[in-house]
Design an enzyme around this catalytic site. Structure first.
Site, PDB file in Angstrom:
ATOM      1  N   THR A 134       0.825  -1.216   0.000  1.00  0.00           N
ATOM      2  CA  THR A 134       0.000   0.000   0.000  1.00  0.00           C
ATOM      3  C   THR A 134       0.858   1.264   0.000  1.00  0.00           C
ATOM      4  OG1 THR A 134      -1.499   1.258   1.407  1.00  0.00           O
ATOM      5  CG2 THR A 134      -0.115  -0.303   2.534  1.00  0.00           C
ATOM      6  N   ASP A 135       0.268   2.346  -0.478  1.00  0.00           N
ATOM      7  CA  ASP A 135       0.956   3.651  -0.406  1.00  0.00           C
ATOM      8  C   ASP A 135       0.998   4.172   1.035  1.00  0.00           C
ATOM      9  OD1 ASP A 135      -1.754   4.316  -0.102  1.00  0.00           O
ATOM     10  OD2 ASP A 135      -1.776   5.799  -1.719  1.00  0.00           O
ATOM     11  N   GLU A 136       0.205   3.554   1.940  1.00  0.00           N
ATOM     12  CA  GLU A 136       0.136   4.071   3.314  1.00  0.00           C
ATOM     13  C   GLU A 136       1.457   3.891   4.059  1.00  0.00           C
ATOM     14  OE1 GLU A 136      -3.572   3.397   5.353  1.00  0.00           O
ATOM     15  OE2 GLU A 136      -4.631   3.103   3.464  1.00  0.00           O
ATOM     16  N   TYR A 160      -1.985  -0.588  10.922  1.00  0.00           N
ATOM     17  CA  TYR A 160      -2.095  -1.248   9.613  1.00  0.00           C
ATOM     18  C   TYR A 160      -0.872  -0.935   8.738  1.00  0.00           C
ATOM     19  CZ  TYR A 160      -3.347  -1.704   4.661  1.00  0.00           C
ATOM     20  OH  TYR A 160      -3.317  -1.995   3.318  1.00  0.00           O
ATOM     21  N   LYS A 164       2.182  -3.353   7.297  1.00  0.00           N
ATOM     22  CA  LYS A 164       2.481  -3.524   5.862  1.00  0.00           C
ATOM     23  C   LYS A 164       3.925  -3.091   5.581  1.00  0.00           C
ATOM     24  CE  LYS A 164       0.090  -4.647   2.921  1.00  0.00           C
ATOM     25  NZ  LYS A 164      -0.276  -5.995   2.370  1.00  0.00           N
TER      26      LYS A 164
HETATM   27  P1  NAD Z   1      -9.515  -7.548   2.050  1.00  0.00           P
HETATM   28  O1  NAD Z   1      -9.484  -7.236   3.511  1.00  0.00           O
HETATM   29  O2  NAD Z   1     -10.739  -7.269   1.263  1.00  0.00           O
HETATM   30  O3  NAD Z   1      -9.171  -9.089   1.807  1.00  0.00           O
HETATM   31  C1  NAD Z   1      -8.123  -9.739   2.469  1.00  0.00           C
HETATM   32  C2  NAD Z   1      -8.239 -11.231   2.188  1.00  0.00           C
HETATM   33  O4  NAD Z   1      -7.147 -11.883   2.856  1.00  0.00           O
HETATM   34  C3  NAD Z   1      -9.534 -11.856   2.716  1.00  0.00           C
HETATM   35  O5  NAD Z   1     -10.068 -12.743   1.755  1.00  0.00           O
HETATM   36  C4  NAD Z   1      -9.079 -12.601   3.961  1.00  0.00           C
HETATM   37  O6  NAD Z   1      -9.886 -13.748   4.256  1.00  0.00           O
HETATM   38  C5  NAD Z   1      -7.653 -12.998   3.582  1.00  0.00           C
HETATM   39  N1  NAD Z   1      -6.804 -13.221   4.760  1.00  0.00           N
HETATM   40  C6  NAD Z   1      -6.657 -12.404   5.837  1.00  0.00           C
HETATM   41  N2  NAD Z   1      -5.798 -12.952   6.713  1.00  0.00           N
HETATM   42  C7  NAD Z   1      -5.371 -14.114   6.162  1.00  0.00           C
HETATM   43  C8  NAD Z   1      -4.467 -15.121   6.587  1.00  0.00           C
HETATM   44  N3  NAD Z   1      -3.826 -15.046   7.774  1.00  0.00           N
HETATM   45  N4  NAD Z   1      -4.245 -16.173   5.770  1.00  0.00           N
HETATM   46  C9  NAD Z   1      -4.890 -16.276   4.581  1.00  0.00           C
HETATM   47  N5  NAD Z   1      -5.781 -15.360   4.145  1.00  0.00           N
HETATM   48  C10 NAD Z   1      -6.016 -14.294   4.924  1.00  0.00           C
HETATM   49  O7  NAD Z   1      -8.259  -6.770   1.449  1.00  0.00           O
HETATM   50  P2  NAD Z   1      -8.084  -6.095   0.014  1.00  0.00           P
HETATM   51  O8  NAD Z   1      -8.673  -4.737   0.056  1.00  0.00           O
HETATM   52  O9  NAD Z   1      -8.525  -7.053  -1.026  1.00  0.00           O
HETATM   53  O10 NAD Z   1      -6.511  -5.924  -0.010  1.00  0.00           O
HETATM   54  C11 NAD Z   1      -5.671  -6.903  -0.618  1.00  0.00           C
HETATM   55  C12 NAD Z   1      -4.227  -6.464  -0.459  1.00  0.00           C
HETATM   56  O11 NAD Z   1      -4.043  -5.181  -1.067  1.00  0.00           O
HETATM   57  C13 NAD Z   1      -3.798  -6.298   1.002  1.00  0.00           C
HETATM   58  O12 NAD Z   1      -2.480  -6.790   1.118  1.00  0.00           O
HETATM   59  C14 NAD Z   1      -3.840  -4.793   1.238  1.00  0.00           C
HETATM   60  O13 NAD Z   1      -2.902  -4.404   2.214  1.00  0.00           O
HETATM   61  C15 NAD Z   1      -3.467  -4.273  -0.139  1.00  0.00           C
HETATM   62  N6  NAD Z   1      -4.003  -2.937  -0.449  1.00  0.00           N
HETATM   63  C16 NAD Z   1      -5.360  -2.705  -0.433  1.00  0.00           C
HETATM   64  C17 NAD Z   1      -5.833  -1.440  -0.778  1.00  0.00           C
HETATM   65  C18 NAD Z   1      -7.300  -1.137  -0.822  1.00  0.00           C
HETATM   66  O14 NAD Z   1      -7.671   0.007  -1.141  1.00  0.00           O
HETATM   67  N7  NAD Z   1      -8.191  -2.090  -0.566  1.00  0.00           N
HETATM   68  C19 NAD Z   1      -4.934  -0.410  -1.102  1.00  0.00           C
HETATM   69  C20 NAD Z   1      -3.572  -0.683  -1.065  1.00  0.00           C
HETATM   70  C21 NAD Z   1      -3.114  -1.947  -0.765  1.00  0.00           C
HETATM   71  P1  TYD Z   2     -10.898   3.864   3.983  1.00  0.00           P
HETATM   72  O1  TYD Z   2     -11.804   3.465   2.875  1.00  0.00           O
HETATM   73  O2  TYD Z   2     -11.051   3.233   5.326  1.00  0.00           O
HETATM   74  O3  TYD Z   2      -9.401   3.705   3.435  1.00  0.00           O
HETATM   75  P2  TYD Z   2      -7.990   4.228   4.081  1.00  0.00           P
HETATM   76  O4  TYD Z   2      -8.211   4.606   5.482  1.00  0.00           O
HETATM   77  O5  TYD Z   2      -7.148   3.007   3.943  1.00  0.00           O
HETATM   78  O6  TYD Z   2      -7.564   5.366   3.203  1.00  0.00           O
HETATM   79  O7  TYD Z   2     -11.043   5.432   4.181  1.00  0.00           O
HETATM   80  C1  TYD Z   2     -10.844   6.342   3.102  1.00  0.00           C
HETATM   81  C2  TYD Z   2     -10.943   7.731   3.670  1.00  0.00           C
HETATM   82  O8  TYD Z   2     -12.292   7.960   4.086  1.00  0.00           O
HETATM   83  C3  TYD Z   2     -10.084   7.955   4.890  1.00  0.00           C
HETATM   84  O9  TYD Z   2      -9.583   9.295   4.871  1.00  0.00           O
HETATM   85  C4  TYD Z   2     -11.052   7.792   6.051  1.00  0.00           C
HETATM   86  C5  TYD Z   2     -12.358   8.278   5.473  1.00  0.00           C
HETATM   87  N1  TYD Z   2     -13.590   7.655   6.006  1.00  0.00           N
HETATM   88  C6  TYD Z   2     -14.644   8.448   6.431  1.00  0.00           C
HETATM   89  O10 TYD Z   2     -14.584   9.708   6.385  1.00  0.00           O
HETATM   90  N2  TYD Z   2     -15.768   7.836   6.891  1.00  0.00           N
HETATM   91  C7  TYD Z   2     -15.869   6.484   6.972  1.00  0.00           C
HETATM   92  O11 TYD Z   2     -16.927   5.976   7.449  1.00  0.00           O
HETATM   93  C8  TYD Z   2     -14.788   5.670   6.522  1.00  0.00           C
HETATM   94  C9  TYD Z   2     -14.859   4.167   6.587  1.00  0.00           C
HETATM   95  C10 TYD Z   2     -13.646   6.300   6.034  1.00  0.00           C
END
Ligand code: NAD
Ligand code: TYD
Length: 353
Positions: A134-136, A160, A164
Protein backbone atom coordinates in the site's frame (compact mmCIF):
# COMPACT_ATOMS: atom_id res chain seq x y z
CA UNK A 1 1.49 -26.90 -16.91
CA UNK A 2 2.07 -23.46 -15.49
CA UNK A 3 0.02 -22.20 -12.57
CA UNK A 4 0.09 -19.40 -10.04
CA UNK A 5 -0.71 -19.34 -6.33
CA UNK A 6 -2.64 -16.40 -4.93
CA UNK A 7 -3.11 -15.64 -1.21
CA UNK A 8 -6.18 -13.69 -0.09
CA UNK A 9 -8.08 -14.37 -3.31
CA UNK A 10 -11.50 -14.32 -1.61
CA UNK A 11 -11.10 -10.69 -0.53
CA UNK A 12 -11.87 -7.55 -2.50
CA UNK A 13 -8.76 -7.10 -4.65
CA UNK A 14 -7.71 -10.76 -4.62
CA UNK A 15 -11.10 -11.94 -5.92
CA UNK A 16 -11.15 -9.26 -8.60
CA UNK A 17 -7.65 -10.37 -9.56
CA UNK A 18 -8.53 -14.09 -9.75
CA UNK A 19 -11.64 -13.36 -11.86
CA UNK A 20 -9.66 -11.06 -14.09
CA UNK A 21 -6.77 -13.52 -14.42
CA UNK A 22 -9.03 -16.39 -15.48
CA UNK A 23 -10.68 -14.13 -18.08
CA UNK A 24 -7.35 -13.03 -19.52
CA UNK A 25 -5.42 -16.30 -19.27
CA UNK A 26 -5.85 -20.07 -19.35
CA UNK A 27 -3.35 -20.54 -16.52
CA UNK A 28 -4.79 -22.15 -13.37
CA UNK A 29 -4.91 -20.46 -9.97
CA UNK A 30 -4.51 -21.97 -6.51
CA UNK A 31 -6.34 -19.60 -4.21
CA UNK A 32 -5.34 -19.85 -0.54
CA UNK A 33 -7.47 -17.84 1.85
CA UNK A 34 -8.27 -18.03 5.56
CA UNK A 35 -11.78 -16.60 5.03
CA UNK A 36 -11.68 -13.97 7.72
CA UNK A 37 -14.69 -11.64 7.89
CA UNK A 38 -13.27 -10.03 4.70
CA UNK A 39 -13.07 -13.28 2.72
CA UNK A 40 -16.25 -14.05 0.81
CA UNK A 41 -16.64 -17.12 -1.39
CA UNK A 42 -19.67 -15.48 -3.03
CA UNK A 43 -17.09 -13.32 -4.78
CA UNK A 44 -15.91 -16.43 -6.61
CA UNK A 45 -19.25 -18.10 -7.27
CA UNK A 46 -18.86 -17.77 -11.05
CA UNK A 47 -15.81 -20.06 -10.82
CA UNK A 48 -17.65 -22.85 -9.01
CA UNK A 49 -17.31 -25.32 -11.88
CA UNK A 50 -14.12 -23.93 -13.35
CA UNK A 51 -11.37 -26.56 -13.15
CA UNK A 52 -8.74 -23.82 -13.44
CA UNK A 53 -9.60 -22.54 -9.94
CA UNK A 54 -8.59 -24.48 -6.83
CA UNK A 55 -9.70 -22.94 -3.54
CA UNK A 56 -7.79 -23.87 -0.38
CA UNK A 57 -9.11 -22.78 3.00
CA UNK A 58 -5.95 -22.07 5.00
CA UNK A 59 -3.99 -19.46 6.88
CA UNK A 60 -0.74 -18.12 5.40
CA UNK A 61 0.81 -18.97 8.78
CA UNK A 62 0.07 -22.66 8.13
CA UNK A 63 3.43 -23.54 6.62
CA UNK A 64 2.72 -27.29 6.41
CA UNK A 65 -0.29 -26.80 4.13
CA UNK A 66 1.57 -24.29 2.04
CA UNK A 67 4.58 -26.55 1.72
CA UNK A 68 2.41 -29.41 0.46
CA UNK A 69 0.65 -27.15 -2.04
CA UNK A 70 3.90 -25.80 -3.43
CA UNK A 71 5.40 -29.25 -3.77
CA UNK A 72 2.29 -30.74 -5.38
CA UNK A 73 1.43 -27.94 -7.82
CA UNK A 74 4.81 -26.30 -8.45
CA UNK A 75 3.47 -22.79 -9.14
CA UNK A 76 5.66 -20.48 -11.20
CA UNK A 77 4.63 -17.49 -9.06
CA UNK A 78 3.12 -16.59 -5.69
CA UNK A 79 1.03 -13.42 -5.56
CA UNK A 80 0.51 -12.26 -1.99
CA UNK A 81 -2.72 -10.30 -1.40
CA UNK A 82 -3.73 -11.77 1.99
CA UNK A 83 -3.76 -9.20 4.77
CA UNK A 84 -5.77 -7.50 7.43
CA UNK A 85 -6.53 -4.34 5.49
CA UNK A 86 -8.78 -1.92 7.39
CA UNK A 87 -7.12 1.01 9.18
CA UNK A 88 -9.99 1.52 11.66
CA UNK A 89 -9.90 -2.15 12.69
CA UNK A 90 -6.14 -1.85 13.18
CA UNK A 91 -6.73 1.00 15.63
CA UNK A 92 -9.21 -1.08 17.66
CA UNK A 93 -7.26 -4.36 17.49
CA UNK A 94 -3.73 -4.27 16.08
CA UNK A 95 -2.75 -7.83 17.09
CA UNK A 96 -4.41 -9.51 14.10
CA UNK A 97 -2.51 -7.15 11.79
CA UNK A 98 0.83 -8.23 13.23
CA UNK A 99 -0.17 -11.88 13.14
CA UNK A 100 -1.19 -11.89 9.47
CA UNK A 101 0.67 -9.02 7.85
CA UNK A 102 4.01 -9.49 9.62
CA UNK A 103 4.18 -13.05 10.96
CA UNK A 104 2.12 -14.42 8.09
CA UNK A 105 4.24 -12.75 5.42
CA UNK A 106 7.35 -14.02 7.17
CA UNK A 107 5.99 -17.60 7.30
CA UNK A 108 5.02 -17.39 3.64
CA UNK A 109 8.43 -16.07 2.62
CA UNK A 110 10.21 -18.82 4.52
CA UNK A 111 8.14 -21.59 2.93
CA UNK A 112 8.41 -20.07 -0.53
CA UNK A 113 12.17 -19.62 -0.15
CA UNK A 114 12.62 -23.31 0.71
CA UNK A 115 10.51 -24.30 -2.32
CA UNK A 116 12.27 -21.87 -4.66
CA UNK A 117 15.76 -22.91 -3.58
CA UNK A 118 15.05 -26.49 -4.67
CA UNK A 119 13.73 -25.65 -8.12
CA UNK A 120 15.89 -26.45 -11.12
CA UNK A 121 17.79 -23.47 -12.46
CA UNK A 122 15.37 -22.55 -15.28
CA UNK A 123 12.33 -22.62 -13.01
CA UNK A 124 14.29 -20.86 -10.30
CA UNK A 125 15.12 -17.88 -12.48
CA UNK A 126 11.59 -17.68 -13.89
CA UNK A 127 9.91 -17.81 -10.44
CA UNK A 128 8.38 -14.64 -8.97
CA UNK A 129 7.06 -13.64 -5.53
CA UNK A 130 4.79 -10.63 -5.99
CA UNK A 131 3.93 -8.75 -2.80
CA UNK A 132 0.89 -6.45 -2.88
CA UNK A 133 1.34 -3.48 -0.58
CA UNK A 134 0.00 0.00 0.00
CA UNK A 135 0.96 3.65 -0.41
CA UNK A 136 0.14 4.07 3.31
CA UNK A 137 3.66 2.84 4.18
CA UNK A 138 4.94 6.26 3.04
CA UNK A 139 2.93 8.12 5.70
CA UNK A 140 1.08 11.33 5.01
CA UNK A 141 1.57 14.31 2.66
CA UNK A 142 0.89 18.01 3.02
CA UNK A 143 -1.28 19.64 0.36
CA UNK A 144 1.67 20.93 -1.68
CA UNK A 145 4.08 17.97 -1.25
CA UNK A 146 4.98 15.98 -4.37
CA UNK A 147 3.31 12.53 -4.59
CA UNK A 148 4.99 9.38 -3.23
CA UNK A 149 7.65 7.83 -5.46
CA UNK A 150 9.30 4.43 -5.02
CA UNK A 151 12.16 6.13 -3.14
CA UNK A 152 10.03 8.08 -0.66
CA UNK A 153 11.15 7.19 2.89
CA UNK A 154 8.81 4.90 4.83
CA UNK A 155 6.88 6.66 7.63
CA UNK A 156 3.84 4.52 8.47
CA UNK A 157 1.37 6.09 10.91
CA UNK A 158 -1.25 3.43 11.73
CA UNK A 159 -0.85 -0.11 13.05
CA UNK A 160 -2.09 -1.25 9.61
CA UNK A 161 0.49 0.72 7.63
CA UNK A 162 3.25 -0.18 10.10
CA UNK A 163 2.47 -3.89 9.65
CA UNK A 164 2.48 -3.52 5.86
CA UNK A 165 5.76 -1.60 6.02
CA UNK A 166 7.29 -4.43 8.07
CA UNK A 167 6.14 -6.94 5.46
CA UNK A 168 7.63 -4.83 2.64
CA UNK A 169 10.97 -4.76 4.46
CA UNK A 170 10.94 -8.55 4.88
CA UNK A 171 10.25 -9.00 1.17
CA UNK A 172 13.07 -6.61 0.32
CA UNK A 173 15.44 -8.51 2.64
CA UNK A 174 14.55 -11.87 1.08
CA UNK A 175 15.54 -10.53 -2.30
CA UNK A 176 18.71 -8.87 -1.05
CA UNK A 177 19.88 -11.72 1.18
CA UNK A 178 18.66 -14.87 -0.54
CA UNK A 179 18.09 -13.66 -4.10
CA UNK A 180 14.39 -14.59 -4.03
CA UNK A 181 12.95 -12.95 -7.19
CA UNK A 182 10.50 -10.60 -5.50
CA UNK A 183 8.36 -7.79 -6.90
CA UNK A 184 6.62 -5.28 -4.63
CA UNK A 185 3.71 -3.08 -5.63
CA UNK A 186 2.51 -0.14 -3.52
CA UNK A 187 -0.89 0.99 -4.66
CA UNK A 188 -3.31 3.71 -3.69
CA UNK A 189 -6.92 3.29 -2.46
CA UNK A 190 -8.80 0.80 -4.64
CA UNK A 191 -12.53 0.87 -5.34
CA UNK A 192 -14.91 -1.14 -7.51
CA UNK A 193 -17.11 -4.27 -7.41
CA UNK A 194 -16.94 -6.74 -4.46
CA UNK A 195 -15.64 -4.10 -2.04
CA UNK A 196 -16.57 -4.90 1.57
CA UNK A 197 -18.87 -2.14 2.87
CA UNK A 198 -16.62 -1.08 5.76
CA UNK A 199 -14.42 1.07 3.47
CA UNK A 200 -15.50 4.56 2.48
CA UNK A 201 -16.93 4.08 -1.04
CA UNK A 202 -18.98 0.87 -0.57
CA UNK A 203 -20.06 2.01 2.92
CA UNK A 204 -21.45 5.26 1.54
CA UNK A 205 -23.22 3.53 -1.37
CA UNK A 206 -24.87 0.94 0.87
CA UNK A 207 -25.73 3.36 3.71
CA UNK A 208 -27.17 5.89 1.27
CA UNK A 209 -29.46 3.30 -0.27
CA UNK A 210 -30.52 2.02 3.16
CA UNK A 211 -31.48 5.57 4.23
CA UNK A 212 -28.69 5.63 6.85
CA UNK A 213 -26.27 8.39 7.73
CA UNK A 214 -23.15 8.89 5.62
CA UNK A 215 -20.33 9.34 8.18
CA UNK A 216 -17.51 11.69 7.24
CA UNK A 217 -14.56 11.68 9.61
CA UNK A 218 -13.69 15.23 10.71
CA UNK A 219 -14.10 17.88 8.04
CA UNK A 220 -13.74 15.47 5.11
CA UNK A 221 -10.79 17.39 3.64
CA UNK A 222 -8.45 14.36 3.67
CA UNK A 223 -7.26 13.32 0.22
CA UNK A 224 -6.95 9.82 -1.26
CA UNK A 225 -5.77 8.84 -4.76
CA UNK A 226 -8.43 6.45 -6.11
CA UNK A 227 -7.55 3.45 -8.31
CA UNK A 228 -10.25 1.40 -10.02
CA UNK A 229 -9.69 -2.23 -9.05
CA UNK A 230 -9.58 -3.65 -12.59
CA UNK A 231 -6.85 -1.12 -13.43
CA UNK A 232 -4.96 -2.41 -10.40
CA UNK A 233 -5.39 -6.02 -11.58
CA UNK A 234 -4.04 -5.12 -15.02
CA UNK A 235 -1.05 -3.39 -13.42
CA UNK A 236 -0.27 -6.46 -11.30
CA UNK A 237 -0.40 -8.70 -14.36
CA UNK A 238 2.02 -6.34 -16.08
CA UNK A 239 4.41 -6.25 -13.12
CA UNK A 240 4.35 -10.06 -12.90
CA UNK A 241 5.07 -10.37 -16.61
CA UNK A 242 7.75 -7.70 -17.02
CA UNK A 243 8.81 -6.31 -13.61
CA UNK A 244 12.48 -6.55 -12.63
CA UNK A 245 13.10 -8.76 -9.58
CA UNK A 246 13.92 -6.73 -6.49
CA UNK A 247 12.08 -3.67 -7.81
CA UNK A 248 9.14 -1.79 -6.36
CA UNK A 249 6.38 -0.26 -8.49
CA UNK A 250 3.92 2.38 -7.30
CA UNK A 251 0.44 1.97 -8.79
CA UNK A 252 -2.01 4.88 -8.66
CA UNK A 253 -5.01 6.23 -10.44
CA UNK A 254 -3.98 9.91 -10.80
CA UNK A 255 -7.29 10.65 -9.06
CA UNK A 256 -6.74 12.74 -5.95
CA UNK A 257 -10.06 13.58 -4.30
CA UNK A 258 -11.08 14.82 -0.87
CA UNK A 259 -13.38 12.49 1.04
CA UNK A 260 -16.10 15.11 0.79
CA UNK A 261 -15.69 15.19 -3.03
CA UNK A 262 -16.00 11.39 -3.10
CA UNK A 263 -19.14 11.30 -0.97
CA UNK A 264 -20.75 14.11 -2.97
CA UNK A 265 -19.95 12.31 -6.24
CA UNK A 266 -21.60 9.10 -4.95
CA UNK A 267 -24.68 11.00 -3.78
CA UNK A 268 -24.99 12.77 -7.13
CA UNK A 269 -24.74 9.48 -9.05
CA UNK A 270 -27.38 7.90 -6.83
CA UNK A 271 -29.60 10.98 -7.25
CA UNK A 272 -29.35 10.39 -11.00
CA UNK A 273 -29.63 6.58 -11.09
CA UNK A 274 -31.98 5.87 -8.19
CA UNK A 275 -33.57 9.19 -7.09
CA UNK A 276 -35.22 9.46 -3.67
CA UNK A 277 -38.80 10.56 -3.40
CA UNK A 278 -37.77 13.68 -1.52
CA UNK A 279 -34.46 15.51 -1.48
CA UNK A 280 -30.94 14.37 -2.25
CA UNK A 281 -28.74 11.62 -0.80
CA UNK A 282 -26.45 14.50 0.24
CA UNK A 283 -28.97 15.22 3.02
CA UNK A 284 -27.79 12.01 4.76
CA UNK A 285 -24.19 13.27 5.18
CA UNK A 286 -23.04 13.64 8.81
CA UNK A 287 -19.65 14.80 10.07
CA UNK A 288 -18.50 12.46 12.86
CA UNK A 289 -15.48 12.21 15.19
CA UNK A 290 -12.21 12.06 13.28
CA UNK A 291 -10.05 8.91 13.06
CA UNK A 292 -7.11 9.09 15.52
CA UNK A 293 -3.86 9.82 13.65
CA UNK A 294 -5.83 10.32 10.43
CA UNK A 295 -3.43 10.67 7.47
CA UNK A 296 -4.15 13.92 5.66
CA UNK A 297 -3.23 13.06 2.10
CA UNK A 298 -1.98 10.13 -0.01
CA UNK A 299 -0.93 10.57 -3.63
CA UNK A 300 1.00 8.22 -5.90
CA UNK A 301 3.49 9.18 -8.56
CA UNK A 302 2.86 6.33 -11.02
CA UNK A 303 5.36 7.43 -13.66
CA UNK A 304 7.84 4.58 -13.11
CA UNK A 305 5.37 1.82 -14.01
CA UNK A 306 4.19 3.87 -16.98
CA UNK A 307 7.73 4.55 -18.23
CA UNK A 308 9.21 1.11 -17.61
CA UNK A 309 6.26 -1.26 -17.98
CA UNK A 310 3.93 0.85 -20.16
CA UNK A 311 0.98 0.62 -17.80
CA UNK A 312 -1.41 3.43 -17.00
CA UNK A 313 -4.96 3.37 -15.65
CA UNK A 314 -7.82 3.08 -18.14
CA UNK A 315 -10.50 4.55 -15.86
CA UNK A 316 -10.96 8.11 -14.66
CA UNK A 317 -12.60 8.56 -11.26
CA UNK A 318 -15.84 9.55 -12.99
CA UNK A 319 -16.01 6.43 -15.21
CA UNK A 320 -14.83 4.09 -12.44
CA UNK A 321 -17.28 5.44 -9.89
CA UNK A 322 -20.19 5.18 -12.33
CA UNK A 323 -19.29 1.51 -12.93
CA UNK A 324 -18.97 0.92 -9.19
CA UNK A 325 -22.30 2.48 -8.23
CA UNK A 326 -23.90 0.60 -11.16
CA UNK A 327 -22.45 -2.68 -9.85
CA UNK A 328 -23.89 -2.13 -6.36
CA UNK A 329 -27.28 -1.20 -7.82
CA UNK A 330 -27.32 -4.50 -9.74
CA UNK A 331 -26.00 -6.72 -6.96
CA UNK A 332 -28.32 -6.31 -4.01
CA UNK A 333 -28.11 -10.00 -3.08
CA UNK A 334 -24.33 -9.81 -2.67
CA UNK A 335 -24.65 -6.76 -0.42
CA UNK A 336 -27.53 -8.21 1.61
CA UNK A 337 -25.57 -11.41 2.26
CA UNK A 338 -22.57 -9.41 3.40
CA UNK A 339 -24.59 -7.11 5.65
CA UNK A 340 -26.59 -9.94 7.21
CA UNK A 341 -23.52 -12.14 7.64
CA UNK A 342 -25.20 -14.81 5.51
CA UNK A 343 -22.16 -15.13 3.30
CA UNK A 344 -20.49 -16.92 6.20
CA UNK A 345 -23.23 -19.53 6.64
CA UNK A 346 -22.33 -21.88 3.87
CA UNK A 347 -18.66 -21.41 4.67
CA UNK A 348 -19.38 -22.63 8.19
CA UNK A 349 -21.35 -25.53 6.81
CA UNK A 350 -18.71 -26.39 4.26
CA UNK A 351 -15.66 -25.97 6.45
CA UNK A 352 -17.18 -26.43 9.91
CA UNK A 353 -15.31 -23.39 11.26
P1 NAD B 1 -9.52 -7.55 2.05
O1 NAD B 1 -9.48 -7.24 3.51
O2 NAD B 1 -10.74 -7.27 1.26
O3 NAD B 1 -9.17 -9.09 1.81
C1 NAD B 1 -8.12 -9.74 2.47
C2 NAD B 1 -8.24 -11.23 2.19
O4 NAD B 1 -7.15 -11.88 2.86
C3 NAD B 1 -9.53 -11.86 2.72
O5 NAD B 1 -10.07 -12.74 1.76
C4 NAD B 1 -9.08 -12.60 3.96
O6 NAD B 1 -9.89 -13.75 4.26
C5 NAD B 1 -7.65 -13.00 3.58
N1 NAD B 1 -6.80 -13.22 4.76
C6 NAD B 1 -6.66 -12.40 5.84
N2 NAD B 1 -5.80 -12.95 6.71
C7 NAD B 1 -5.37 -14.11 6.16
C8 NAD B 1 -4.47 -15.12 6.59
N3 NAD B 1 -3.83 -15.05 7.77
N4 NAD B 1 -4.25 -16.17 5.77
C9 NAD B 1 -4.89 -16.28 4.58
N5 NAD B 1 -5.78 -15.36 4.15
C10 NAD B 1 -6.02 -14.29 4.92
O7 NAD B 1 -8.26 -6.77 1.45
P2 NAD B 1 -8.08 -6.09 0.01
O8 NAD B 1 -8.67 -4.74 0.06
O9 NAD B 1 -8.53 -7.05 -1.03
O10 NAD B 1 -6.51 -5.92 -0.01
C11 NAD B 1 -5.67 -6.90 -0.62
C12 NAD B 1 -4.23 -6.46 -0.46
O11 NAD B 1 -4.04 -5.18 -1.07
C13 NAD B 1 -3.80 -6.30 1.00
O12 NAD B 1 -2.48 -6.79 1.12
C14 NAD B 1 -3.84 -4.79 1.24
O13 NAD B 1 -2.90 -4.40 2.21
C15 NAD B 1 -3.47 -4.27 -0.14
N6 NAD B 1 -4.00 -2.94 -0.45
C16 NAD B 1 -5.36 -2.70 -0.43
C17 NAD B 1 -5.83 -1.44 -0.78
C18 NAD B 1 -7.30 -1.14 -0.82
O14 NAD B 1 -7.67 0.01 -1.14
N7 NAD B 1 -8.19 -2.09 -0.57
C19 NAD B 1 -4.93 -0.41 -1.10
C20 NAD B 1 -3.57 -0.68 -1.07
C21 NAD B 1 -3.11 -1.95 -0.77
P1 TYD C 1 -10.90 3.86 3.98
O1 TYD C 1 -11.80 3.47 2.88
O2 TYD C 1 -11.05 3.23 5.33
O3 TYD C 1 -9.40 3.71 3.44
P2 TYD C 1 -7.99 4.23 4.08
O4 TYD C 1 -8.21 4.61 5.48
O5 TYD C 1 -7.15 3.01 3.94
O6 TYD C 1 -7.56 5.37 3.20
O7 TYD C 1 -11.04 5.43 4.18
C1 TYD C 1 -10.84 6.34 3.10
C2 TYD C 1 -10.94 7.73 3.67
O8 TYD C 1 -12.29 7.96 4.09
C3 TYD C 1 -10.08 7.96 4.89
O9 TYD C 1 -9.58 9.30 4.87
C4 TYD C 1 -11.05 7.79 6.05
C5 TYD C 1 -12.36 8.28 5.47
N1 TYD C 1 -13.59 7.66 6.01
C6 TYD C 1 -14.64 8.45 6.43
O10 TYD C 1 -14.58 9.71 6.38
N2 TYD C 1 -15.77 7.84 6.89
C7 TYD C 1 -15.87 6.48 6.97
O11 TYD C 1 -16.93 5.98 7.45
C8 TYD C 1 -14.79 5.67 6.52
C9 TYD C 1 -14.86 4.17 6.59
C10 TYD C 1 -13.65 6.30 6.03
Amino acid sequence: MHMILVTGGAGFIGANFVLDWLTESQESVINLDKLTYAGNLNNLVSLKNDPRHLFIHADINDSETLKKLLSEYQPRAVLHFAAESHVDRSIHGPAAFIQTNVNGTFALLETVRAYWQNLDSDKKSMFRFLHVSTDEVYGTLEADDPPFTETTAYAPNSPYSASKAASDHLVRAYHHTYGLPTLTTNCSNNYGPLHFPEKLIPLVITNARAGKELPIYGDGSQVRDWLYVSDHCAAIRRVLESGIPGETYNIGGWNEKTNLNVVHAICDLLDELQPKENGSYRDQIRHVKDRPGHDKRYAIDARKIERELHWKPAESFETGLRKTVGWYLSNDVWTEQVLSGDYKNWVNLQYQT
